[in-house]
Design a protein around this motif. Structure first.
Motif, PDB file in Angstrom:
ATOM      1  N   ASN A  38      36.294  56.827  32.181  1.00 31.69           N
ATOM      2  CA  ASN A  38      36.757  57.658  33.294  1.00 31.69           C
ATOM      3  C   ASN A  38      36.809  56.849  34.601  1.00 31.69           C
ATOM      4  OD1 ASN A  38      37.510  60.333  34.334  1.00 31.69           O
ATOM      5  ND2 ASN A  38      35.578  60.201  35.462  1.00 31.69           N
ATOM      6  N   SER A  39      35.814  55.979  34.813  1.00 28.51           N
ATOM      7  CA  SER A  39      35.798  55.129  36.011  1.00 28.51           C
ATOM      8  C   SER A  39      36.967  54.142  35.990  1.00 28.51           C
ATOM      9  CB  SER A  39      34.468  54.372  36.081  1.00 28.51           C
ATOM     10  OG  SER A  39      34.454  53.504  37.192  1.00 28.51           O
ATOM     11  N   ILE A  40      37.241  53.571  34.826  1.00 31.75           N
ATOM     12  CA  ILE A  40      38.375  52.637  34.700  1.00 31.75           C
ATOM     13  C   ILE A  40      39.692  53.349  34.968  1.00 31.75           C
ATOM     14  CG2 ILE A  40      39.660  51.201  33.064  1.00 31.75           C
ATOM     15  CD1 ILE A  40      36.947  50.558  31.737  1.00 31.75           C
ATOM     16  N   VAL A  41      39.830  54.563  34.454  1.00 29.12           N
ATOM     17  CA  VAL A  41      41.057  55.347  34.672  1.00 29.12           C
ATOM     18  C   VAL A  41      41.269  55.607  36.156  1.00 29.12           C
ATOM     19  CG1 VAL A  41      42.104  57.617  34.332  1.00 29.12           C
ATOM     20  CG2 VAL A  41      41.118  56.387  32.387  1.00 29.12           C
ATOM     21  N   LYS A  42      40.198  55.931  36.881  1.00 31.09           N
ATOM     22  CA  LYS A  42      40.321  56.161  38.323  1.00 31.09           C
ATOM     23  C   LYS A  42      40.772  54.893  39.044  1.00 31.09           C
ATOM     24  CE  LYS A  42      36.963  59.931  38.720  1.00 31.09           C
ATOM     25  NZ  LYS A  42      35.645  60.339  39.286  1.00 31.09           N
ATOM     26  N   SER A  43      40.246  53.740  38.639  1.00 30.98           N
ATOM     27  CA  SER A  43      40.653  52.472  39.248  1.00 30.98           C
ATOM     28  C   SER A  43      42.124  52.178  38.978  1.00 30.98           C
ATOM     29  CB  SER A  43      39.783  51.327  38.715  1.00 30.98           C
ATOM     30  OG  SER A  43      38.431  51.515  39.063  1.00 30.98           O
ATOM     31  N   LEU A  44      42.566  52.447  37.751  1.00 27.62           N
ATOM     32  CA  LEU A  44      43.971  52.226  37.402  1.00 27.62           C
ATOM     33  C   LEU A  44      44.891  53.137  38.215  1.00 27.62           C
ATOM     34  CD1 LEU A  44      43.760  51.856  33.516  1.00 27.62           C
ATOM     35  CD2 LEU A  44      44.212  50.057  35.183  1.00 27.62           C
ATOM     36  N   GLY A  68      52.949  49.277  38.388  1.00 27.77           N
ATOM     37  CA  GLY A  68      52.214  50.449  38.851  1.00 27.77           C
ATOM     38  C   GLY A  68      52.572  51.685  38.063  1.00 27.77           C
ATOM     39  N   THR A  69      53.875  51.836  37.779  1.00 29.89           N
ATOM     40  CA  THR A  69      54.317  52.983  36.982  1.00 29.89           C
ATOM     41  C   THR A  69      53.745  52.929  35.570  1.00 29.89           C
ATOM     42  OG1 THR A  69      56.388  53.038  38.249  1.00 29.89           O
ATOM     43  CG2 THR A  69      56.354  54.216  36.143  1.00 29.89           C
ATOM     44  N   LEU A  70      53.755  51.708  34.996  1.00 27.76           N
ATOM     45  CA  LEU A  70      53.207  51.537  33.654  1.00 27.76           C
ATOM     46  C   LEU A  70      51.709  51.838  33.631  1.00 27.76           C
ATOM     47  CD1 LEU A  70      53.459  50.576  30.712  1.00 27.76           C
ATOM     48  CD2 LEU A  70      53.082  48.235  31.544  1.00 27.76           C
ATOM     49  N   VAL A  71      50.991  51.310  34.619  1.00 26.30           N
ATOM     50  CA  VAL A  71      49.541  51.528  34.679  1.00 26.30           C
ATOM     51  C   VAL A  71      49.225  53.007  34.837  1.00 26.30           C
ATOM     52  CG1 VAL A  71      47.505  51.149  36.126  1.00 26.30           C
ATOM     53  CG2 VAL A  71      48.985  49.226  35.507  1.00 26.30           C
ATOM     54  N   SER A  72      50.026  53.676  35.674  1.00 34.90           N
ATOM     55  CA  SER A  72      49.812  55.105  35.872  1.00 34.90           C
ATOM     56  C   SER A  72      49.976  55.864  34.557  1.00 34.90           C
ATOM     57  CB  SER A  72      50.792  55.640  36.916  1.00 34.90           C
ATOM     58  OG  SER A  72      50.635  57.034  37.099  1.00 34.90           O
ATOM     59  N   GLY A  73      51.002  55.497  33.791  1.00 30.18           N
ATOM     60  CA  GLY A  73      51.215  56.154  32.496  1.00 30.18           C
ATOM     61  C   GLY A  73      50.090  55.873  31.516  1.00 30.18           C
ATOM     62  N   VAL A  74      49.645  54.603  31.496  1.00 26.30           N
ATOM     63  CA  VAL A  74      48.540  54.234  30.593  1.00 26.30           C
ATOM     64  C   VAL A  74      47.272  54.989  30.966  1.00 26.30           C
ATOM     65  CG1 VAL A  74      47.015  52.339  29.905  1.00 26.30           C
ATOM     66  CG2 VAL A  74      49.491  51.958  30.041  1.00 26.30           C
ATOM     67  N   ALA A  75      46.999  55.058  32.280  1.00 31.48           N
ATOM     68  CA  ALA A  75      45.800  55.768  32.740  1.00 31.48           C
ATOM     69  C   ALA A  75      45.843  57.234  32.314  1.00 31.48           C
ATOM     70  CB  ALA A  75      45.689  55.653  34.262  1.00 31.48           C
ATOM     71  N   HIS A  76      47.038  57.831  32.423  1.00 36.16           N
ATOM     72  CA  HIS A  76      47.177  59.235  32.035  1.00 36.16           C
ATOM     73  C   HIS A  76      46.935  59.412  30.534  1.00 36.16           C
ATOM     74  CE1 HIS A  76      48.693  63.333  32.144  1.00 36.16           C
ATOM     75  NE2 HIS A  76      49.487  63.046  31.125  1.00 36.16           N
ATOM     76  N   GLU A  77      47.494  58.491  29.740  1.00 36.35           N
ATOM     77  CA  GLU A  77      47.338  58.598  28.293  1.00 36.35           C
ATOM     78  C   GLU A  77      45.888  58.390  27.867  1.00 36.35           C
ATOM     79  OE1 GLU A  77      49.552  59.560  26.082  1.00 36.35           O
ATOM     80  OE2 GLU A  77      50.960  59.879  27.739  1.00 36.35           O
ATOM     81  N   ILE A  78      45.165  57.550  28.571  1.00 36.09           N
ATOM     82  CA  ILE A  78      43.750  57.323  28.244  1.00 36.09           C
ATOM     83  C   ILE A  78      42.891  58.498  28.720  1.00 36.09           C
ATOM     84  CG2 ILE A  78      41.748  55.859  28.731  1.00 36.09           C
ATOM     85  CD1 ILE A  78      43.652  53.506  28.951  1.00 36.09           C
ATOM     86  N   ASN A  79      43.249  59.029  29.866  1.00 31.16           N
ATOM     87  CA  ASN A  79      42.421  60.059  30.490  1.00 31.16           C
ATOM     88  C   ASN A  79      42.354  61.335  29.650  1.00 31.16           C
ATOM     89  OD1 ASN A  79      40.825  60.894  32.811  1.00 31.16           O
ATOM     90  ND2 ASN A  79      42.512  62.298  33.251  1.00 31.16           N
TER      91      ASN A  79
END
Length: 281
Positions: free
Chosen positions: A265-271, A191-202
């Motif tokens: 953006n939709s994928i980032v919200k899901s992550l 979850g922590t990793l996904v959160s970081g990835v989502a932030h970097e993509i966003n």
């Protein structure tokens, strides 16, 4: 010897005969006592051998339980195999333990009318049974062909079985809890990793979504100038394409860029939603 001498001798002989008879009776009584003592001794020796066999059986079960790398099935099979040698008639004895999803038996197992049984009970619930059979008819003792001591030994083995099964269940439960904790730690880390990835993509995607409309508007503003140039000078290359081809597709290109950004953006919200669930769990 005269008549008077014979009269005196007869009582003496009678006394001697009586004494001899008494001595014979004493000897016979002494022999009977000796025979009885020998019989008692033989019985004590037999009982002692049986008790030693029973003790060896219980000690072997304890060693079997402590042997590393043994599954619960291996342990139960080992216990079943130790039972016949501890009984009065080893060659004519077989045994079996039956649990909810497991059965272990001696190689010579066969059900007969001569049986001892002991239920396996955990937390007030019967979870199985331990059985001992005599394969052929034997003289009757305390429990058919079985001794009272053998019934007591079966109860003692049953108690040890209950403790072994209970210990195995506790170990399985602890192992499962440990695996759950490991899995939970993995999910939290994920979850922590996904959160970081989502932030970097966003972050870069926000630049695309904000700047693409501006760039599109700028191109639309420039198009009259380019169109005038085309009318005066003919077709020319623009972004690797002929102007006439670019003019037809530029709107579609900008629409594709914006649509892709919206999907990102939709994928980032899901992550981010996944990351919140896993870290809170």
């Amino acid at each position: 010897m005269g008549f008077d001498d014979a009269g005196k001798t007869t009582p003496k002989l009678a006394t001697e005969v009586t004494a001899l008879r008494q001595r014979v009776a004493e000897l016979e009584s002494s022999q009977a006592v000796r025979n009885g003592a020998e019989q008692d001794l033989r019985k004590l020796e037999r009982d002692l051998r049986e008790r030693v066999k029973e003790l060896n059986c219980l000690l072997s079960i304890s060693k079997l339980r402590d042997k590393p790398g043994m599954t619960i099935g291996d342990t139960l099979q080992g216990i079943v195999d130790l039972i016949p040698p501890a009984w009065l008639y080893p060659q004519d004895t077989c045994a079996r333990v039956v649990l909810t999803s497991l059965e272990c038996r001696t190689g010579n197992f066969r059900e007969t009318p001569w049986k001892l049984a002991r239920e396996i009970v955990l937390e007030g619930e019967c979870v199985g049974v331990l059985e001992v059979y005599c394969l052929v008819e034997k003289p009757s003792f305390d429990h058919g062909p079985f001794l009272a001591e053998e019934k007591n030994l079966l109860d003692a083995i049953g108690e040890r079985l209950e403790r072994i099964i209970e210990h195995d269940r506790a170990e399985q439960k602890a192992h499962k809890q440990q695996q759950n904790m490991i899995q939970l730690d993995k999910m939290v880390a994920l979850g922590t990793l996904v959160s970081g990835v989502a932030h970097e993509i966003n972050n870069p995607n926000n630049f695309v979504m904000l700047n693409a409309p501006v760039l599109r508007e700028a191109c639309e503003s420039v198009m009259p100038i380019l169109e005038e140039y085309y009318e005066e000078n003919g077709d020319f290359v623009m972004g690797g394409l002929q102007y006439t081809e670019m003019r037809e597709n530029i709107s579609t290109l900008f629409s594709g860029i914006l649509e892709g950004a919206r999907r990102i953006n939709s994928i980032v919200k899901s992550l981010k939603g996944f990351a919140r669930v896993e870290t809170s769990g």
